[in-house]
Scaffold this active site. Structure first.
Site, PDB file in Angstrom:
ATOM      1  N   HIS A  98       0.849  -1.274   0.010  1.00 24.82           N
ATOM      2  CA  HIS A  98       0.132   0.020  -0.134  1.00 24.82           C
ATOM      3  C   HIS A  98       0.891   1.289  -0.008  1.00 24.82           C
ATOM      4  O   HIS A  98       0.679   2.118   1.010  1.00 24.82           O
ATOM      5  CB  HIS A  98      -1.095   0.025   1.036  1.00 24.82           C
ATOM      6  CG  HIS A  98      -0.799  -0.374   2.283  1.00 24.82           C
ATOM      7  ND1 HIS A  98       0.315   0.391   3.174  1.00 24.82           N
ATOM      8  CD2 HIS A  98      -1.210  -1.380   3.399  1.00 24.82           C
ATOM      9  CE1 HIS A  98       0.353  -0.152   4.159  1.00 24.82           C
ATOM     10  NE2 HIS A  98      -0.588  -1.142   4.574  1.00 24.82           N
ATOM     11  N   HIS A 107      -4.894  -9.460  14.529  1.00 22.07           N
ATOM     12  CA  HIS A 107      -5.013  -8.322  13.514  1.00 22.07           C
ATOM     13  C   HIS A 107      -5.884  -8.614  12.194  1.00 22.07           C
ATOM     14  O   HIS A 107      -5.436  -9.660  11.536  1.00 22.07           O
ATOM     15  CB  HIS A 107      -3.538  -7.786  13.179  1.00 22.07           C
ATOM     16  CG  HIS A 107      -3.526  -6.750  12.349  1.00 22.07           C
ATOM     17  ND1 HIS A 107      -4.477  -5.623  12.342  1.00 22.07           N
ATOM     18  CD2 HIS A 107      -2.504  -6.271  11.395  1.00 22.07           C
ATOM     19  CE1 HIS A 107      -4.048  -4.529  11.572  1.00 22.07           C
ATOM     20  NE2 HIS A 107      -2.931  -5.004  10.983  1.00 22.07           N
ATOM     21  N   GLU A 127      -6.385  -6.895   9.381  1.00 17.21           N
ATOM     22  CA  GLU A 127      -5.824  -6.299   8.053  1.00 17.21           C
ATOM     23  C   GLU A 127      -5.758  -7.611   7.175  1.00 17.21           C
ATOM     24  O   GLU A 127      -5.074  -8.523   7.590  1.00 17.21           O
ATOM     25  CB  GLU A 127      -4.314  -5.691   8.269  1.00 17.21           C
ATOM     26  CG  GLU A 127      -4.178  -4.769   6.993  1.00 17.21           C
ATOM     27  CD  GLU A 127      -3.240  -3.575   7.156  1.00 17.21           C
ATOM     28  OE1 GLU A 127      -2.494  -3.516   8.123  1.00 17.21           O
ATOM     29  OE2 GLU A 127      -3.134  -2.927   5.928  1.00 17.21           O
ATOM     30  N   ASP A 166      -3.558  -8.715   4.983  1.00 12.50           N
ATOM     31  CA  ASP A 166      -2.470  -9.576   4.890  1.00 12.50           C
ATOM     32  C   ASP A 166      -2.321 -10.783   5.741  1.00 12.50           C
ATOM     33  O   ASP A 166      -1.551 -11.584   5.536  1.00 12.50           O
ATOM     34  CB  ASP A 166      -1.138  -8.638   4.717  1.00 12.50           C
ATOM     35  CG  ASP A 166      -1.311  -7.849   6.120  1.00 12.50           C
ATOM     36  OD1 ASP A 166      -2.211  -7.293   6.406  1.00 12.50           O
ATOM     37  OD2 ASP A 166       0.144  -7.440   6.442  1.00 12.50           O
ATOM     38  N   HIS A 217      -1.207  -1.505  15.040  1.00 14.74           N
ATOM     39  CA  HIS A 217      -1.197  -0.037  14.523  1.00 14.74           C
ATOM     40  C   HIS A 217      -2.984  -0.037  13.889  1.00 14.74           C
ATOM     41  O   HIS A 217      -3.219   1.262  13.394  1.00 14.74           O
ATOM     42  CB  HIS A 217      -0.403   0.122  13.256  1.00 14.74           C
ATOM     43  CG  HIS A 217      -0.695  -0.560  11.934  1.00 14.74           C
ATOM     44  ND1 HIS A 217      -0.975  -0.251  10.619  1.00 14.74           N
ATOM     45  CD2 HIS A 217      -0.781  -1.996  11.774  1.00 14.74           C
ATOM     46  CE1 HIS A 217      -1.174  -1.295   9.888  1.00 14.74           C
ATOM     47  NE2 HIS A 217      -0.952  -2.189  10.408  1.00 14.74           N
ATOM     48  N   ASP A 222       1.875  -6.969  13.736  1.00 14.06           N
ATOM     49  CA  ASP A 222       2.888  -6.329  13.111  1.00 14.06           C
ATOM     50  C   ASP A 222       3.826  -5.534  13.763  1.00 14.06           C
ATOM     51  O   ASP A 222       5.184  -5.291  13.027  1.00 14.06           O
ATOM     52  CB  ASP A 222       2.137  -4.943  12.358  1.00 14.06           C
ATOM     53  CG  ASP A 222       1.241  -5.641  11.251  1.00 14.06           C
ATOM     54  OD1 ASP A 222       1.707  -6.508  10.327  1.00 14.06           O
ATOM     55  OD2 ASP A 222       0.254  -5.041  11.005  1.00 14.06           O
ATOM     56  N   TYR A 250      10.120  -0.391   8.304  1.00 17.36           N
ATOM     57  CA  TYR A 250       8.952  -0.586   8.945  1.00 17.36           C
ATOM     58  C   TYR A 250       8.444   0.238   9.942  1.00 17.36           C
ATOM     59  O   TYR A 250       7.378   0.822   9.669  1.00 17.36           O
ATOM     60  CB  TYR A 250       8.947  -2.064   9.318  1.00 17.36           C
ATOM     61  CG  TYR A 250       7.611  -2.699   9.534  1.00 17.36           C
ATOM     62  CD1 TYR A 250       7.184  -3.491   8.654  1.00 17.36           C
ATOM     63  CD2 TYR A 250       6.725  -2.518  10.635  1.00 17.36           C
ATOM     64  CE1 TYR A 250       5.917  -4.054   8.560  1.00 17.36           C
ATOM     65  CE2 TYR A 250       5.752  -3.235  10.753  1.00 17.36           C
ATOM     66  CZ  TYR A 250       5.160  -4.018   9.676  1.00 17.36           C
ATOM     67  OH  TYR A 250       4.004  -4.394  10.013  1.00 17.36           O
ATOM     68  N   HIS A 261       5.553 -10.158  10.340  1.00 16.92           N
ATOM     69  CA  HIS A 261       6.250 -10.014   9.120  1.00 16.92           C
ATOM     70  C   HIS A 261       7.755 -10.255   9.398  1.00 16.92           C
ATOM     71  O   HIS A 261       8.226  -9.822  10.438  1.00 16.92           O
ATOM     72  CB  HIS A 261       6.295  -8.782   8.564  1.00 16.92           C
ATOM     73  CG  HIS A 261       4.831  -8.371   8.041  1.00 16.92           C
ATOM     74  ND1 HIS A 261       4.189  -8.821   7.076  1.00 16.92           N
ATOM     75  CD2 HIS A 261       3.891  -7.651   8.575  1.00 16.92           C
ATOM     76  CE1 HIS A 261       3.085  -8.303   6.703  1.00 16.92           C
ATOM     77  NE2 HIS A 261       2.791  -7.490   7.680  1.00 16.92           N
TER      78      HIS A 261
HETATM   79 FE1  FEO Z   1      -1.322  -4.317   9.709  1.00 19.12          FE
HETATM   80 FE2  FEO Z   1       0.768  -6.620   8.289  1.00 19.12          FE
HETATM   81  O1  FEO Z   1      -0.831  -5.646   8.530  1.00 19.12           O
END
Ligand code: FEO
Length: 406
Positions: free
Chosen positions: A24, A78, A80, A82, A145, A164, A192, A225
């Site tokens: 993004h 989370h 989101e 991904d 986040h 994250d 990051y 990640h």
């Molecule tokens: Fe906030 Fe890795 O997604």
């Protein structure tokens, strides 16, 4: 890539995305990973899932350990996509007894997947769920986040599944911090933080204080990640502490865009003024530097000098876009100044000053405009601007308080 053991009966079962180069709007030159973790116990729990298109990688890695159908709980730290893109298909396949999430996670899942009938189990901070020999507990990390974000902790193994936080966009065949280049790891970790978490630095400080206060034993930090911090989790905690306190490294950045190289000539003269004051600096032309890399430099910089030509009574589009991006991330504790060449109206300097004022930068110079092409005396003024930034920065580093001139 195989499933990887973190501890007794705890495994990484995620996916490596070697291809992605844009997250993004954040450049991911080294790809990324979507980490998912499996805990096999009397009850088997899957902690976080992966981006939709990586569902088969996840299932393959789970099947190396157990049948996916044997999973009892899915923990959604989370929402989101991904980390939850494949959730509808997994829920269909696994039919979990519980989908464990925060209160805001529940709301976010309803808005994403529109499934009132899933077996949600909303946890309260500090709640414990026993898997048999291992115990899950949960730390609410709202706005780190997203509103739904939470961490999951396994006390018997002292592992923090941190969603994250503490992650890096870094695709590797290695899974642990001690197996990769430390320079690459810390660069990707800072990138990051700069691009995802700068805005939430006050919350990061609160969280770190809470971890310290509770003396939470941490053997492993397992983010969603990049690589897992097993060798030295204290290293990333210290780095987050430094970044969240906006500790610059005493250096300056000259971030600019230029139409016919006049602003670039000014940028080089500003750099000379910084050199005269012994300030380490970097010239960053926005035409050849991605905004997310520039933000990584901003994270560690103490002074930001912006340069831009005026176009159509405004800023060049790259500078306008960069300022919008930087304002959103709200870096603080910076010294600022602006300069630029113009033809007949010359609004760019004023607009850059406005932006820096909104970010509460300490602006140390009213700004410098030059019509069309700078000549020798103009460049001397630019050197003077650089020297003013350098002197202010030296005072700032010596602990003196300086007032913004605008
Ligand atoms: Fe906030 Fe890795 O997604």
């Amino acid at each position: 890539m195989q499933s990887t053991k973190l501890s007794d009966n705890i495994y990484w079962v995620g996916a490596v995305d070697w291809l992605t180069r844009d997250f993004h709007g954040y450049s991911t030159y080294r790809g990324t990973t979507y980490n998912s973790y499996l805990i096999v116990d009397e009850k088997t729990a899957l902690i976080d899932t992966v981006k939709g298109q990586f569902k088969n990688d996840l299932l393959h890695h789970i099947r190396n350990i157990t049948d996916p159908e044997k999973i009892d709980y899915i923990v959604v730290n989370h929402v989101e996509l991904d980390h939850s893109g494949c959730l509808p298909e997994l829920v269909e396949l696994i039919k979990p007894e519980k989908i464990i999430c925060s209160k805001m996670g529940h709301k976010a899942m309803l808005k994403h997947f529109h499934r009132e009938d899933w077996p949600y189990h909303i946890v309260t901070p500090g709640e414990e769920i026993s898997l048999g020999t291992k115990t899950l507990s949960f730390i609410e990390t709202r706005m780190l986040h997203w509103p739904d974000s939470m961490f999951t902790y396994v006390k018997e193994d002292q592992i923090l599944f941190s969603s994250d936080a503490f992650g890096q966009h870094l695709a590797t065949s290695e899974r642990f911090d001690d197996e990769v280049s430390q320079d690459v790891l810390m660069h990707e970790c800072s990138k990051y933080y700069a691009n995802i978490l700068t805005l939430y630095s006050p919350l990061v400080r609160k969280l770190l204080a809470k971890v310290k206060e509770t003396q939470l034993p941490l053997k492993i930090i397992a983010p969603d990640h990049g690589v897992i911090w097993r060798n030295n989790p204290g290293k990333v905690l210290q780095a987050y502490d430094d970044w969240s306190h906006n500790k610059g490294q005493g250096n300056a950045l000259i971030i600019y865009d230029t139409m016919w190289h006049s602003t670039e000539k000014m940028a080089k003269a500003v750099a000379d003024g910084l050199s005269d004051q012994g300030i380490s600096h970097k010239l960053i032309n926005l035409q050849v530097n991605h905004r997310s890399d520039v933000m990584t430099d901003v994270l560690n910089a103490s002074a930001i000098v912006l340069g831009c030509s005026t176009l159509n009574n405004g800023l060049l589009p790259r500078m306008a876009g960069f300022l919008m991006y930087m304002r959103g991330l709200r870096p603080t504790n910076k010294i600022g100044a602006a300069f630029g060449s113009y033809g007949w109206s010359g609004e760019a300097v004023k607009l850059m000053n406005q932006s820096m004022k909104e970010m509460k930068f300490n602006i140390c110079h009213e700004g410098l405009k030059v019509q069309y092409v700078p000549e020798h005396d103009h460049l001397k003024d630019c050197i003077e601007l650089g020297a003013t930034v350098g002197k202010t920065l030296n005072k700032f580093l010596a602990g003196e308080v300086t007032e913004s001139v605008i």
